[in-house]
Design an enzyme around this catalytic site. Structure first.
Site, mmCIF file in Angstrom:
data_model
loop_
_atom_site.group_PDB
_atom_site.id
_atom_site.type_symbol
_atom_site.label_atom_id
_atom_site.label_comp_id
_atom_site.label_asym_id
_atom_site.label_seq_id
_atom_site.Cartn_x
_atom_site.Cartn_y
_atom_site.Cartn_z
ATOM 1 C CB CYS A 60 2.829 28.651 -20.586
ATOM 2 S SG CYS A 60 3.230 30.285 -19.949
ATOM 3 N N PRO A 111 0.825 -1.214 0.000
ATOM 4 C CG PRO A 111 0.101 -0.916 2.203
ATOM 5 C CD PRO A 111 0.805 -1.900 1.302
ATOM 6 N NE ARG A 129 -3.775 5.938 -5.610
ATOM 7 C CZ ARG A 129 -3.449 6.626 -6.705
ATOM 8 N NH1 ARG A 129 -3.768 7.899 -6.781
ATOM 9 N NH2 ARG A 129 -2.842 6.038 -7.718
#
Length: 488
Positions: free
Chosen positions: A400, A315, A317
């Protein structure tokens, strides 16, 4: 208050009754608001954090992170014990790794999974014992392999046939026996974004299931290699256990057939457990995932009449993600009229709706996931609360690129204004680790908060830091009229 949904909003996104609410499923456990309405995490207000450390700013709720690490460890340890085996829980460092983070997960009893020489160095700097690490990667360099083997890393994950000889040569060179796993491409198609599904046939990771017996025979032919078992990783951000269950069935069939040639003490089913990013997500609790995976492994081993192997998982996240929040400062606000294609036309020949772009001082350089995967996030005012009616917004960055978006769609109070602080939750995983210097923007610092105290655990980058890497820069002739912008 009653506000009509904007037709530009995705179907799943309802207009909130309160655009200031903090839904518990997507915010750190300590999140709340102080008497002035400011967001607080770990007992520290967003306004104080922004004043001390500037924005953008990654904030990690230390107690929440540590609790999630312990929870993942205990969930799999308990379920493994229930079916008569034990668990090895690795923290997936790619989600977010720093020296302090490595210490937190080690304190929780977790092993650490790394996939580059840099991640290995960070874990070592944190004092993680090499034998409590796993080393992943589809293209580990010879130098990385040699370093891992020389240190006695607990497991090197073989990702291709070429790596078998490379790891064996390193083991012979250092006079050791190296534990290895073999990453198998199970063919299980996880229900997730194509770039996050890592067990499909047409992909860079792993060895096809059909080629596994030959690869295992090659590993076993080397006296310097000890095969721990098969490894699978079917993807990331996966809800439920169905994919893991199918991967376990396929791997255990092969696992059982290989036992005649030698022991296979472990089975690694990887990670990829999903988390909630929006109020409508419904990720299964880690305890439920652990129980479901354990049930399938036990049932398949009973059917195949084989011993239950040590169950390894990775594990990342699910531990780091929900513990993190990113703070931004609003810069500009722009209402854009968007034509609604295919709708009945109005008097002027077309029907339109307005999308409000709220631009902040970060963007894809500190959170690339929205641009990469069209990932959904949520946003809330962090410096105050407001009674203004909710307005649909798109939180944009300063870079941008037209795809420089942080939150594709959510509702903020209609009076959101320049200089407001906003917060995006569930940014503890794959935000700092994917951060870049696009447009020469320095990566933000990471601040841990706990019990009303904030401390830097990763320093932010200044303009001076960026220029120091530029071989053409001469500090003796620095004509810049200002100091570096970031000091945290």
């Amino acid at each position: 208050m009653t506000t009509t949904a904007n037709p530009l909003a995705p179907a799943w996104l309802d207009v909130p009754a309160d655009a200031n609410d903090l839904v518990a499923s997507i915010w750190p456990s300590s999140a709340g608001r102080d008497d002035d309405g400011a967001l607080t995490v770990g007992g520290v207000s967003a306004t104080e954090l922004a004043a001390r450390f500037d924005t953008p700013l990654y904030v990690v709720d230390e107690a929440d992170f540590r609790a999630r690490a312990v929870g993942a460890h205990d969930a799999f340890a308990d379920e493994a014990a229930r079916i008569g085996t034990r668990a090895k829980v690795y923290y997936a460092g790619k989600a977010f790794l720093s020296v302090e983070i490595a210490r937190w997960v080690s304190d929780a009893g977790l092993f650490v999974d790394v996939c580059t020489g840099g991640e290995l160095a960070v874990a070592l700097a944190a004092g993680v014992a090499p034998e409590r690490m796993g080393f992943h990667g589809n293209n580990k360099s010879r130098a990385e392999i040699d370093r891992a083997v020389s240190l006695g890393v607990g497991a090197v994950v073989i990702d291709s046939l070429l790596e078998i000889d490379r790891v064996a040569e390193a083991a012979e060179r250092h006079g050791t026996v190296q534990n290895v796993r073999i990453r198998v491409n199970s063919g299980v198609h996880a229900s997730t974004h194509d770039y996050l599904a890592t067990a499909r046939e047409d992909q860079k990771f792993g060895i096809p299931l059909v080629d596994t017996p030959a690869a295992v025979a090659a590993i076993r032919s080397h006296a310097g290699l000890r095969l721990l078992g098969l490894h699978s990783h079917i993807g990331s951000q996966i809800f439920g256990t169905d994919g893991f269950a199918e991967a376990a069935r396929r791997l255990l069939e092969v696992h059982a057939s290989l036992l005649a040639g030698g022991d296979l003490p472990e089975l690694n089913l990887g990670g990829g457990f999903g988390v909630n990013y929006t109020r409508v997500d419904d990720a299964a609790p880690i305890t439920e995932l652990a129980a479901g995976i354990a049930d399938v492994v036990a049932a398949e081993c009973a059917r195949l009449d084989i011993p239950i192997p040590v169950l390894a998982v990775e594990p990342g996240r699910v531990i780091a993600g929900p513990a993190g929040v990113t703070l931004y400062t609003v810069g500009t606000i722009k209402d854009v009229e968007v034509s609604l294609d295919g709708e009945d036309t109005g008097a002027d020949g077309h029907l339109s709706a307005v999308r409000r772009y709220v631009s902040v001082d970060g963007g894809m350089s500190d959170n690339a996931r929205t641009a990469l995967y069209a990932a959904d996030y949520s946003v809330r005012l962090a410096s105050r609360v407001s009674a203004s009616d909710p307005r649909l917004v798109r939180l944009a960055g300063k870079h941008c690129e037209s795809g420089d978006l942080v939150v594709l769609a959510d509702y903020l109070p209609g009076d959101v204004a320049p200089d407001d602080l906003v917060a995006v939750p569930v940014t503890g995983a794959y935000c700092w680790s994917l951060a870049s210097n696009y447009n020469h923007v320095g990566r933000p610092p990471v601040v841990a908060v706990r019990d009303g105290v904030a401390r830097v655990i990763v320093h932010g980058e200044t303009i001076d830091d960026l220029l120091a890497r530029d071989a053409g820069f001469d500090p003796q002739h620095d004509a810049r009229p200002h100091e570096a912008e970031r000091t945290a």
